[in-house]
Design an enzyme around this catalytic site. Sequence first.
Site, short mmCIF file in Angstrom:
data_model
loop_
_atom_site.label_atom_id
_atom_site.label_comp_id
_atom_site.label_asym_id
_atom_site.label_seq_id
_atom_site.Cartn_x
_atom_site.Cartn_y
_atom_site.Cartn_z
N ARG A 38 7.44 -0.73 -5.65
CA ARG A 38 7.85 0.59 -5.18
C ARG A 38 7.08 0.95 -3.91
O ARG A 38 5.85 0.95 -3.90
CB ARG A 38 7.61 1.65 -6.25
CG ARG A 38 8.10 3.03 -5.86
CD ARG A 38 8.07 3.99 -7.02
NE ARG A 38 6.73 4.14 -7.58
CZ ARG A 38 6.44 4.99 -8.56
NH1 ARG A 38 7.40 5.72 -9.09
NH2 ARG A 38 5.22 5.09 -9.01
N THR B 116 8.32 5.94 0.37
CA THR B 116 9.73 6.30 0.12
C THR B 116 10.06 6.36 -1.37
O THR B 116 11.11 6.90 -1.75
CB THR B 116 10.67 5.28 0.77
OG1 THR B 116 10.51 4.01 0.11
CG2 THR B 116 10.36 5.13 2.26
N ASP C 105 -0.34 4.19 -14.29
CA ASP C 105 0.33 3.01 -13.76
C ASP C 105 0.23 1.88 -14.78
O ASP C 105 -0.85 1.34 -15.02
CB ASP C 105 -0.30 2.59 -12.44
CG ASP C 105 0.48 1.47 -11.74
OD1 ASP C 105 0.59 0.38 -12.32
OD2 ASP C 105 0.96 1.71 -10.62
N ASP D 208 -1.23 -1.53 -13.47
CA ASP D 208 -2.69 -1.48 -13.27
C ASP D 208 -3.43 -1.51 -14.60
O ASP D 208 -4.45 -2.18 -14.73
CB ASP D 208 -3.07 -0.22 -12.49
CG ASP D 208 -2.77 -0.35 -11.00
OD1 ASP D 208 -2.61 -1.48 -10.51
OD2 ASP D 208 -2.69 0.70 -10.32
#
Length: 210
Positions: free
Chosen positions: A105, A109, A201, A204
């Site tokens: 990602r 944006t 996340d 992560d």
Amino acid sequence: MDKPVFVMDHPLIQHKLTFLRDKNTGSKEFRALVSEIAMLMCYEATRNLPLEEATIETPICAAKTKVIAGRKLAFVPILRAGLGMVDGVLEMVPAAKVGHIGLYRDHKTLQPVEYYSKLPLDINERDVIVLDPMLATGGSAVDAISIIKRSSPKSIKFMCIIAAPEGLEALTKAHPDVQVYCAAVDDHLNEFGYIVPGLGDAGDRIFGTL
């Protein structure tokens, strides 16, 4: 088809999801929880596989019983977080093949960018389950499914652990023929595109790259 979004509220899944969300859960336990939840979810996601009759010999006598009716499965994790779900689903369906789709990602944006795609050669003969722990904006899932559809698989399902309403709306609108399985639908996305309350996340936390 069944309702487009199936939320799995099984007590074992919900119990493990609580510890998955906890910010104090370390990477080793987090990885184990993702795998365990994926295994439990796979049980439900494969519920409608057709069966056929088989005859076997038990230690006592011949018996008529059931086996899966020739359906071939493929699991396709979206890299990198989707890798955390692969071991769990393969515990349930060890004969399945595994493809990979690499999307990341763009943090400016929030749109997915494709960098890798490798699918089984016989993907057109298989029912596909796409794996990604988080369905946030839905961009990665929509693009991954579009990539897989180019190879004309028999069917596609999408399996995630936590979904945002925005991601569900985007995915079901873009691919109304794809059944979605998740363990929780959270409240919303924040301004950074993270699911709230979510779990942070997933990639992560799985790989310890916080």
